[in-house]
Write a protein that holds these residues in place. Sequence first.
Motif, PDB file in Angstrom:
ATOM      1  N   SER A 336       1.271  -0.913  -0.327  1.00  0.00           N
ATOM      2  CA  SER A 336       0.364  -0.020   0.221  1.00  0.00           C
ATOM      3  C   SER A 336       0.384   1.226  -0.219  1.00  0.00           C
ATOM      4  CB  SER A 336      -0.449   0.182   1.191  1.00  0.00           C
ATOM      5  OG  SER A 336      -1.895  -0.929   1.105  1.00  0.00           O
ATOM      6  N   ASN A 337       1.723   1.183   0.835  1.00  0.00           N
ATOM      7  CA  ASN A 337       3.340   2.069   0.432  1.00  0.00           C
ATOM      8  C   ASN A 337       2.392   3.555   0.776  1.00  0.00           C
ATOM      9  OD1 ASN A 337       5.886   2.369  -0.261  1.00  0.00           O
ATOM     10  ND2 ASN A 337       4.898   3.437  -2.450  1.00  0.00           N
ATOM     11  N   ILE A 338       2.064   3.796   2.006  1.00  0.00           N
ATOM     12  CA  ILE A 338       1.672   4.940   2.197  1.00  0.00           C
ATOM     13  C   ILE A 338       2.436   5.855   3.438  1.00  0.00           C
ATOM     14  CG2 ILE A 338      -0.850   4.916   0.856  1.00  0.00           C
ATOM     15  CD1 ILE A 338      -1.778   5.211   2.826  1.00  0.00           C
ATOM     16  N   PHE A 339       2.686   5.029   4.311  1.00  0.00           N
ATOM     17  CA  PHE A 339       3.204   5.313   5.366  1.00  0.00           C
ATOM     18  C   PHE A 339       4.313   5.460   5.614  1.00  0.00           C
ATOM     19  CE2 PHE A 339      -1.460   4.537   7.155  1.00  0.00           C
ATOM     20  CZ  PHE A 339      -1.243   5.500   6.831  1.00  0.00           C
ATOM     21  N   TRP A 370      -0.270   8.420  -2.718  1.00  0.00           N
ATOM     22  CA  TRP A 370      -0.293   7.366  -2.367  1.00  0.00           C
ATOM     23  C   TRP A 370      -0.018   6.277  -3.275  1.00  0.00           C
ATOM     24  CZ3 TRP A 370      -5.701  10.022  -1.519  1.00  0.00           C
ATOM     25  CH2 TRP A 370      -5.546  10.472  -0.354  1.00  0.00           C
ATOM     26  N   ARG A 371       0.482   5.977  -4.219  1.00  0.00           N
ATOM     27  CA  ARG A 371       0.654   5.419  -5.005  1.00  0.00           C
ATOM     28  C   ARG A 371       1.283   4.442  -4.297  1.00  0.00           C
ATOM     29  NH1 ARG A 371       1.598   5.718 -10.809  1.00  0.00           N
ATOM     30  NH2 ARG A 371       0.884   4.092 -11.806  1.00  0.00           N
ATOM     31  N   GLY A 372       0.274   3.146  -5.497  1.00  0.00           N
ATOM     32  CA  GLY A 372       1.047   1.627  -4.604  1.00  0.00           C
ATOM     33  C   GLY A 372       1.508   0.551  -5.417  1.00  0.00           C
ATOM     34  N   GLN A 373       1.858  -0.828  -5.098  1.00  0.00           N
ATOM     35  CA  GLN A 373       2.137  -1.272  -6.078  1.00  0.00           C
ATOM     36  C   GLN A 373       2.384  -2.897  -5.671  1.00  0.00           C
ATOM     37  OE1 GLN A 373       6.907  -0.129  -5.802  1.00  0.00           O
ATOM     38  NE2 GLN A 373       7.104  -0.899  -4.118  1.00  0.00           N
ATOM     39  N   VAL A 374       1.677  -3.810  -6.728  1.00  0.00           N
ATOM     40  CA  VAL A 374       2.316  -4.969  -6.789  1.00  0.00           C
ATOM     41  C   VAL A 374       3.402  -5.391  -6.610  1.00  0.00           C
ATOM     42  CG1 VAL A 374       1.106  -7.343  -7.303  1.00  0.00           C
ATOM     43  CG2 VAL A 374      -0.086  -5.565  -7.067  1.00  0.00           C
ATOM     44  N   ILE A 375       3.829  -6.706  -5.809  1.00  0.00           N
ATOM     45  CA  ILE A 375       5.221  -7.216  -5.953  1.00  0.00           C
ATOM     46  C   ILE A 375       5.390  -8.298  -6.361  1.00  0.00           C
ATOM     47  CG2 ILE A 375       7.556  -7.925  -5.021  1.00  0.00           C
ATOM     48  CD1 ILE A 375       7.171  -5.317  -3.207  1.00  0.00           C
ATOM     49  N   PRO A 376       5.569  -8.988  -7.316  1.00  0.00           N
ATOM     50  CA  PRO A 376       5.549 -11.231  -7.189  1.00  0.00           C
ATOM     51  C   PRO A 376       6.616 -11.559  -6.934  1.00  0.00           C
ATOM     52  CG  PRO A 376       5.082  -9.577  -9.726  1.00  0.00           C
ATOM     53  CD  PRO A 376       6.123  -8.380  -8.350  1.00  0.00           C
ATOM     54  N   ILE A 377       6.483 -12.128  -6.076  1.00  0.00           N
ATOM     55  CA  ILE A 377       7.657 -13.636  -5.743  1.00  0.00           C
ATOM     56  C   ILE A 377       6.989 -14.601  -6.382  1.00  0.00           C
ATOM     57  CG2 ILE A 377       8.244 -14.654  -3.258  1.00  0.00           C
ATOM     58  CD1 ILE A 377       7.201 -12.364  -1.991  1.00  0.00           C
ATOM     59  N   ARG A 378       8.275 -15.236  -6.522  1.00  0.00           N
ATOM     60  CA  ARG A 378       8.328 -16.560  -7.352  1.00  0.00           C
ATOM     61  C   ARG A 378       8.702 -17.394  -6.436  1.00  0.00           C
ATOM     62  NH1 ARG A 378       5.536 -16.375 -11.658  1.00  0.00           N
ATOM     63  NH2 ARG A 378       6.584 -14.744 -13.274  1.00  0.00           N
ATOM     64  N   VAL A 379       7.646 -18.472  -6.423  1.00  0.00           N
ATOM     65  CA  VAL A 379       7.751 -19.310  -5.421  1.00  0.00           C
ATOM     66  C   VAL A 379       8.608 -20.653  -5.242  1.00  0.00           C
ATOM     67  CG1 VAL A 379       6.646 -21.492  -4.361  1.00  0.00           C
ATOM     68  CG2 VAL A 379       5.339 -19.199  -5.240  1.00  0.00           C
ATOM     69  N   ARG A 386       9.942  -7.592 -10.387  1.00  0.00           N
ATOM     70  CA  ARG A 386      10.232  -6.099 -10.526  1.00  0.00           C
ATOM     71  C   ARG A 386       8.827  -4.915  -9.580  1.00  0.00           C
ATOM     72  NH1 ARG A 386       7.839  -3.522 -14.586  1.00  0.00           N
ATOM     73  NH2 ARG A 386       7.629  -5.138 -15.956  1.00  0.00           N
ATOM     74  N   PRO A 387       8.487  -4.370  -9.287  1.00  0.00           N
ATOM     75  CA  PRO A 387       6.785  -4.036  -8.614  1.00  0.00           C
ATOM     76  C   PRO A 387       6.089  -4.006  -9.638  1.00  0.00           C
ATOM     77  CG  PRO A 387       8.744  -3.310  -7.119  1.00  0.00           C
ATOM     78  CD  PRO A 387       9.549  -3.476  -8.544  1.00  0.00           C
ATOM     79  N   ILE A 388       5.465  -3.933 -10.230  1.00  0.00           N
ATOM     80  CA  ILE A 388       4.282  -3.653 -11.011  1.00  0.00           C
ATOM     81  C   ILE A 388       3.336  -2.009 -10.034  1.00  0.00           C
ATOM     82  CG2 ILE A 388       2.285  -4.113 -12.230  1.00  0.00           C
ATOM     83  CD1 ILE A 388       3.410  -6.702 -12.025  1.00  0.00           C
ATOM     84  N   LYS A 389       3.177  -0.995 -11.133  1.00  0.00           N
ATOM     85  CA  LYS A 389       3.117   0.819  -9.989  1.00  0.00           C
ATOM     86  C   LYS A 389       0.710  -0.174 -11.165  1.00  0.00           C
ATOM     87  CE  LYS A 389       6.115   1.857  -8.870  1.00  0.00           C
ATOM     88  NZ  LYS A 389       6.298   2.334  -7.319  1.00  0.00           N
ATOM     89  N   VAL A 390       0.233   0.622  -8.997  1.00  0.00           N
ATOM     90  CA  VAL A 390      -0.639   0.133  -9.446  1.00  0.00           C
ATOM     91  C   VAL A 390      -1.523   1.925  -9.481  1.00  0.00           C
ATOM     92  CG1 VAL A 390      -1.054  -2.417  -9.247  1.00  0.00           C
ATOM     93  CG2 VAL A 390      -1.228  -1.249  -6.759  1.00  0.00           C
ATOM     94  N   GLY A 391      -2.696   1.625  -8.744  1.00  0.00           N
ATOM     95  CA  GLY A 391      -3.142   3.197  -8.370  1.00  0.00           C
ATOM     96  C   GLY A 391      -3.045   4.159  -6.841  1.00  0.00           C
ATOM     97  N   ARG A 392      -3.612   4.710  -6.236  1.00  0.00           N
ATOM     98  CA  ARG A 392      -3.812   5.599  -5.032  1.00  0.00           C
ATOM     99  C   ARG A 392      -4.188   4.853  -3.973  1.00  0.00           C
ATOM    100  NH1 ARG A 392      -6.672  10.732  -6.540  1.00  0.00           N
ATOM    101  NH2 ARG A 392      -5.341  11.803  -5.093  1.00  0.00           N
TER     102      ARG A 392
END
Length: 401
Positions: A336-339, A370-379, A386-392
């Motif tokens: 969520s990357n906001i605080f 407030w920009r967040g991201q999704v981080i894929p983890i390979r099991v 690489r993080p993927i930018k999403v919305g606020r």
Amino acid sequence: MRVRRLAGRADRTARPVTVYVANQAGNTVTPIRAARGTVGRPIRVGSGPALIAISPDGQTAYVVGIGSLLPEATAPVTLTPIRTATNRPGRVITVCAAGNLGGVIALDAIAITPDSRTVYVSCRGMVVPVRAGAGTASEPIRVSAAGALAVAAEGRTLYVANPDGDTITPISTATEEPGQPIVVGPSPEAMAVTPDGRTVLVLTSTGLTGVTPVDAVTNRSGKPVPVQGAYALAVAPGGGTAYVLATPDPNSQQGFVVPVDIRTSTAGTPIKVGLNPVRIAFTPDGTMAYVANYASGNVTPIQLADGQAGPPIAAGSMPTRLAVSPDGTTVHVLDSNIFGGMATEMPVSAQVMMMSRILFYMLVKKPPSWRGQVIPIRVATNSAERPIKVGRLPMAIAIAS
């Protein structure tokens, strides 16, 4: 590691796996094609999207909007269906009147029947059914309070946690009539259902927290399992063990995962993870668990066979939610990357309420990105990509396939 596909998907028409992220500040949902990590056009939904649930048939993503971010403002709670084949939203449906958030603050305040025909959303003192394909909500079902929801007994019963008391209420999905409340312990906040649908595990949150099993056939509660500082739980795919997230020392943020044997109602040896663990997810084959540590900014992998935690995996500033791909190869972490990693020592439901007030202060003083991201983890390697930018202000994540 060999990964087994989820049962029950063989009869579906193959389609791309899509990750959906609800962006509360932007009133949008970001679709991500999981295979390539590419972001699609943002999907407009109801105001303040905070929860996402995918229908069991995989055809619809349902998004609950809780209204304005500002505590002083009021807006109705809404439900927006999104067709996963096209990523087109349907009509925004009002489910709760303005100012009637009630149970929607709970993380699991939405539930869907196994046949995908009915969606339930918690409001204050009621549960609201919405039929698939309908443009309006059905008549609400009155209960004493309404928080987390869970469907069990092969879809015959919807259970509603009553956080203001010490009970959960069973509701027949055939008649939508509430039954006799079941005493489980003070302030039930979360529930999890075993894969066979026969047992509902209820997490209580006042005093000595713990887990109470409820037989979904007889609606009788069993022996509670005390787990100090518990505030989240989930059941592993095998169905024999529940895993409870806890911070047992009120003066510390140190987190643990406590395995609970469902058959014997006994707690096992706690597994040390990061600071303030908030969510746990499993690979479909039941070999691995991943824990999002809110205050540590990382994810802890756990080998379930021996309960051994691996080295933490860096996952941004504030990892809050997890979603595992259907083939079990990737864990998608919502940052969520906001605080900036600011930690709190409170249950998740309280964090959500506090967020709105902190955001109000930030809005007035200095608007953040407030920009967040999704981080894929390979099991296979337990390594982040690489993080993927999403919305606020992203608040929820789910996967459809």
